[in-house]
Every structure is written in structure tokens, then in C-alpha cells.
Design a protein around this motif. Sequence first.
Motif, PDB file in Angstrom:
ATOM      1  N   ALA A 280       3.851   1.652  -1.330  1.00  0.00           N
ATOM      2  CA  ALA A 280       4.428   1.856  -2.668  1.00  0.00           C
ATOM      3  C   ALA A 280       3.438   2.614  -3.542  1.00  0.00           C
ATOM      4  CB  ALA A 280       4.789   0.515  -3.302  1.00  0.00           C
ATOM      5  N   ARG A 281       2.198   2.167  -3.518  1.00  0.00           N
ATOM      6  CA  ARG A 281       1.170   2.823  -4.327  1.00  0.00           C
ATOM      7  C   ARG A 281       0.922   4.245  -3.844  1.00  0.00           C
ATOM      8  NH1 ARG A 281      -0.074   0.998  -9.278  1.00  0.00           N
ATOM      9  NH2 ARG A 281       0.243  -1.260  -9.331  1.00  0.00           N
ATOM     10  N   HIS A 282       0.899   4.397  -2.530  1.00  0.00           N
ATOM     11  CA  HIS A 282       0.662   5.731  -1.972  1.00  0.00           C
ATOM     12  C   HIS A 282       1.765   6.695  -2.440  1.00  0.00           C
ATOM     13  CE1 HIS A 282      -0.963   8.648   0.825  1.00  0.00           C
ATOM     14  NE2 HIS A 282       0.267   8.901   1.201  1.00  0.00           N
ATOM     15  N   ALA A 283       3.006   6.242  -2.384  1.00  0.00           N
ATOM     16  CA  ALA A 283       4.132   7.094  -2.779  1.00  0.00           C
ATOM     17  C   ALA A 283       4.012   7.552  -4.231  1.00  0.00           C
ATOM     18  CB  ALA A 283       5.455   6.339  -2.573  1.00  0.00           C
ATOM     19  N   MET A 284       3.432   6.697  -5.070  1.00  0.00           N
ATOM     20  CA  MET A 284       3.309   7.022  -6.497  1.00  0.00           C
ATOM     21  C   MET A 284       2.354   8.181  -6.768  1.00  0.00           C
ATOM     22  SD  MET A 284       3.240   3.233  -8.183  1.00  0.00           S
ATOM     23  CE  MET A 284       4.427   1.991  -7.642  1.00  0.00           C
ATOM     24  N   GLY A 285       1.624   8.616  -5.738  1.00  0.00           N
ATOM     25  CA  GLY A 285       0.642   9.685  -5.936  1.00  0.00           C
ATOM     26  C   GLY A 285       1.210  11.087  -5.881  1.00  0.00           C
TER      27      GLY A 285
ATOM     28  N   TRP B 295      -6.238  -4.568   0.545  1.00  0.00           N
ATOM     29  CA  TRP B 295      -6.278  -3.109   0.724  1.00  0.00           C
ATOM     30  C   TRP B 295      -6.567  -2.425  -0.595  1.00  0.00           C
ATOM     31  CZ3 TRP B 295      -2.805  -1.170  -2.649  1.00  0.00           C
ATOM     32  CH2 TRP B 295      -1.603  -1.881  -2.892  1.00  0.00           C
ATOM     33  N   MET B 296      -6.983  -1.173  -0.507  1.00  0.00           N
ATOM     34  CA  MET B 296      -7.054  -0.329  -1.696  1.00  0.00           C
ATOM     35  C   MET B 296      -6.663   1.081  -1.295  1.00  0.00           C
ATOM     36  SD  MET B 296     -11.166  -0.391  -2.271  1.00  0.00           S
ATOM     37  CE  MET B 296     -11.167   0.930  -3.463  1.00  0.00           C
ATOM     38  N   THR B 297      -6.137   1.811  -2.270  1.00  0.00           N
ATOM     39  CA  THR B 297      -5.668   3.169  -1.975  1.00  0.00           C
ATOM     40  C   THR B 297      -5.675   4.027  -3.232  1.00  0.00           C
ATOM     41  OG1 THR B 297      -3.887   4.446  -0.914  1.00  0.00           O
ATOM     42  CG2 THR B 297      -3.207   2.661  -2.363  1.00  0.00           C
TER      43      THR B 297
ATOM     44  N   ALA C 107      -7.336   5.381   1.757  1.00  0.00           N
ATOM     45  CA  ALA C 107      -6.626   4.131   2.011  1.00  0.00           C
ATOM     46  C   ALA C 107      -7.462   3.330   2.983  1.00  0.00           C
ATOM     47  CB  ALA C 107      -5.251   4.390   2.612  1.00  0.00           C
ATOM     48  N   CYS C 108      -7.631   2.055   2.691  1.00  0.00           N
ATOM     49  CA  CYS C 108      -8.360   1.227   3.641  1.00  0.00           C
ATOM     50  C   CYS C 108      -8.036  -0.235   3.406  1.00  0.00           C
ATOM     51  CB  CYS C 108      -9.856   1.450   3.535  1.00  0.00           C
ATOM     52  SG  CYS C 108     -10.550   0.894   1.995  1.00  0.00           S
ATOM     53  N   TYR C 109      -8.284  -1.002   4.429  1.00  0.00           N
ATOM     54  CA  TYR C 109      -8.109  -2.454   4.356  1.00  0.00           C
ATOM     55  C   TYR C 109      -9.492  -3.095   4.337  1.00  0.00           C
ATOM     56  CZ  TYR C 109      -3.247  -1.564   5.547  1.00  0.00           C
ATOM     57  OH  TYR C 109      -1.942  -1.125   5.530  1.00  0.00           O
TER      58      TYR C 109
ATOM     59  N   ILE D 201       0.835  -1.212   0.000  1.00  0.00           N
ATOM     60  CA  ILE D 201       0.000   0.000   0.000  1.00  0.00           C
ATOM     61  C   ILE D 201       0.869   1.261   0.000  1.00  0.00           C
ATOM     62  CG2 ILE D 201      -0.278   0.083   2.536  1.00  0.00           C
ATOM     63  CD1 ILE D 201      -3.271   0.803   2.001  1.00  0.00           C
TER      64      ILE D 201
ATOM     65  N   SER E  77      -1.204   5.686  -8.431  1.00  0.00           N
ATOM     66  CA  SER E  77      -1.440   5.447  -7.001  1.00  0.00           C
ATOM     67  C   SER E  77      -2.736   4.705  -6.735  1.00  0.00           C
ATOM     68  CB  SER E  77      -1.478   6.783  -6.250  1.00  0.00           C
ATOM     69  OG  SER E  77      -2.708   7.460  -6.514  1.00  0.00           O
TER      70      SER E  77
ATOM     71  N   ALA F 198      -4.884   1.811  -6.664  1.00  0.00           N
ATOM     72  CA  ALA F 198      -4.665   0.373  -6.826  1.00  0.00           C
ATOM     73  C   ALA F 198      -5.249  -0.398  -5.649  1.00  0.00           C
ATOM     74  CB  ALA F 198      -3.160   0.093  -6.920  1.00  0.00           C
TER      75      ALA F 198
END
Lengths: 105, 393
Positions: free
Chosen positions: A82-87, B345-347, B333-335, A80, B365, B367
Amino acid sequence: MMSSRVALALLIAAAALAASQAAIAQTAISPPGRLLASNCFQCHGTNGKGPGFDKLAGKSARKLFKEMKDYQAGKEGDGIMARHAMGYSDAQLRELCQWLSQQRR
Amino acid sequence: MQAGSSKARVLVVGGGMAGASVAKYLRLWGDSVDVTLVEREATYTSNIMSSLVLTGQRKLPSLTYRYDTLQRRYGVRLIVDNVVEIDPVAISIKLASGKRLAADRIILAPGIDFDPVPGLGESSRMPHAWQAGPQTTLLAQQLAALPAGGVVAITVPKMPYRCPPGPYERACLIADWLKERKPRAKLILIDANPDIAVEKENFRRAFNELYGGIIEYRNGVDIISVDPAQMTLATSSGLVRADVVNVIPQQRAAALVANTGLATDKRARFAPVDVLSYASSVAPKLHVIGDSCATTQPMAGQMANQQAKICADALARIFAGQEPDSAPVTNSACYSTITRSEAGWMTAVFQYDSASRVMKPAAASAAASQGWTRKNFEEMNTWFDALMADTFA
């Protein structure tokens, strides 16, 4: 009588002072990077001080930035974070890392 | 600002994820704002994690949060009362106690209301359990009393609704629990949406691989009416009978938002706002944050918390005669629980798009996890505690 050159110089100085005072006022109300960094707080605690995942407050800005770039590059897996950082853009990351680095641990 | 007072006055209506966060951050980010939080309950019960109460993994008291820290540490004034009316011109509110309060700005964070379900009336036989509290306890009791080989039905409302993965994760959790506790029981998931609304790969795989003999997923089905005496649902694809029925109704902004004239989006359900400050599009000194506002962002607690911070920062700047930040960023962001011990999870990070003036997800971001793990379930607990601390402590 004041020469027009001196008057102009004073005017410019006054304008520059006003501009810098405005910038200081703005910085005092909302320091650069703070609102961006508040996206970290939900998981890393208010001001990055926990409770939660790794504490971020007071870490070096360079190190934080490098970690975020590593996450973006997939060097830390496809979780999660990694994806967050991509934003975020590099400019945004620099600003929020700088702000976090200035917080007391 | 009022003459004779150096502090701007802000009234916050509703002390959920959005309201508590904005009250805290208005005070944390400047001592020049006087904040009064009006909330009808003395404590808050978290919706996040509340489906775990249905499987007996959580107790409601472990999901209960108080306003003490907001008052003590941050100097938020708390009034426990019901807001009956908001005056968008005078910028004032009227409380059920008869008292009137005026402010420079009002922030509305009253959450959602449900559409009436035809036939349901006041019956408690088909709880929604979508606002954690007595309804959650009720549904847990009904599930515990489910006969062997019984049938559970859960309905999913049309998007947008609070917590998009919520109904699907609830179905997964209950199915996992049924597997162990109620042999031969079935769960019918009746979805008004054309397909699984979010985290499709994970939920589809879970429905097929983990719960193949238990969950029956029906998509694109509307609930026409219900009959709690017969425990039946009349749907667009026929009659469904079940022993336990969890009807999650269609949602809209809380009535207070509509009554104030702010719910002016296309379907007249939610309140359009300027996402730079969350000022209402029709009443600029009223701000709407959290699940009541109409934005391109998901209706969920983490998002409500971040919208609150944007609103708090914008107001601090506005009170100082400045403009709100022109490039705000939010994140979702949540699980989601896939079993009683594993989660996915998704974010997504949302960036302001100045051309369209809406928040847009940064493509890379947005995903979801590939599958589900025990580690994610543990991280869910860390995330939840952190989020609640950032909101209430």
C-alpha cells in the motif's frame, strides 16, 4: 523546378520521418515504462515473472492499474505494498502497468 | 566507442548487490554492450539476512551466491581479481595480477570500507560482522561461548552507514536469543546517533516491551577507543566492559573510490553522483552505484539494485546518443527482524526532483509497519529470495 510549396511539404515530411525514427530508436533502446516497472522486479521477479510475490507479467494493464489504485486508497490494508503504491503518479502507474501487460507470462 | 568494435565496453568493479545487478541489466537490456565484471571473490555472501546466522537460524552457505548465471545466461565476462588502480582519464583499470583493462565507461560498485577503530588493531576479539563471511562466523562463535549472566555490547555508527535498521534489528534478534539461551545476560546497545536512526517506534517499543530487562539502549555515545585484551570500550559516557563486543565502525566508500579521487562529498567519505546516470560528479565516465555513492537515498541492497538499473538504462541510452531518463524512480524496501520469528518493515519510493537534482522520498510512501508480525517474517523470506534472484539470476 520544384515549387517552394512542394519543397516545404517534403521538408516537413522528412523532418517528421526523422522525428519518428528518433522516437522509434529511443523506444527500442528503452521502451516506455520498463525502467519504472523495474522497481517491481525486486519483489515480483525480473520482468514481473517471479520468483517472489504475485507474478505481474502479462496481466491486463487495466487490472494492474486498478489494483495499484486500490492499494493507494487503502482498500488492501496498510501493508508495505500500500505504501509502495503511494509513491507513484497515475501517469507513472499507467506507463508501468502497460509495459508489464506486454510481457509474456 | 572504440573504432572497429560495434559494442560499447563497460567494466564493473565489484560484484555485490549493485555490481551484479548492473552487469545483469546492461546485458538484459541490450546486446550492444560488452560487460566485464571484476570481483575479488569467486562468490558473494549476502549481508542481508546475515544477522540470522548469529542466532543459528541461517547458515552462511544459504546466503552464498555465484556468478554462473550472469556469465551463462547474460554473457557477462567475469574476472576474479583485485582492482588496484583506476585511471579516470584513460578509463582503465589495473588489476593485482598486473593486467590492464580499458573501457568506454567504468562502473564502481565496491561497497564500503570501515574507519579504523582506535585500539582494535588486527584483533579478532571485537568483530564487526558487517560484511558477511568469516566475521559473521566469529561473532556467532563468541556469542555461543557467552557465559551465563554475560554482557554483549553492540555499537551503532553515525549515519550514514550500510543498512540503517541493521544494528537495531541485530540487537533485537540477539536479545530474543539471549532470553532463551543465556539467562540473565544483558545487551548494551551503544548508539553514536542522537536517537534510534530509523523505524524508531518499532525498535523503541521492542527495547522497552520485549527486551526491557535485557537491552540497555544508550544514545548519543561515541566510541573513543577499544581494548580487546581487557574487552573494554572507552566511550564518551565512560568505560564499558563486555564479554562479547560487536563493534560496527564508521563507514565510508571503499578505498578504491577515494584513491580515484571520487569521494568528494562534504566529509570526503562518499562519491557524489548525478542521479540520472550515477556518473561521478568529478569524472563523468566513471559511474558509482550502491553504498559507495553519496545520495539522499539509504545505503542498502534493494536500493543498490535499483540504482544499478537506472545506471544500466542511462548507459544504454548514452551509448545510443540519447539522454538518460529525466525522471528516474527508485525504491527502498526492507524487513527488520524484531524477534526470531516476527518482523516489521519500512519502505519509501524516491522520485527525481529536477529543481534540486536529487532523489526525494514521495511523502505518502515513506513509512514503517505499525508493529511486527509472523506474516512479515515469512514475507521477508519471499522478498529476500526475489531480490537475490533479480540480482544474481
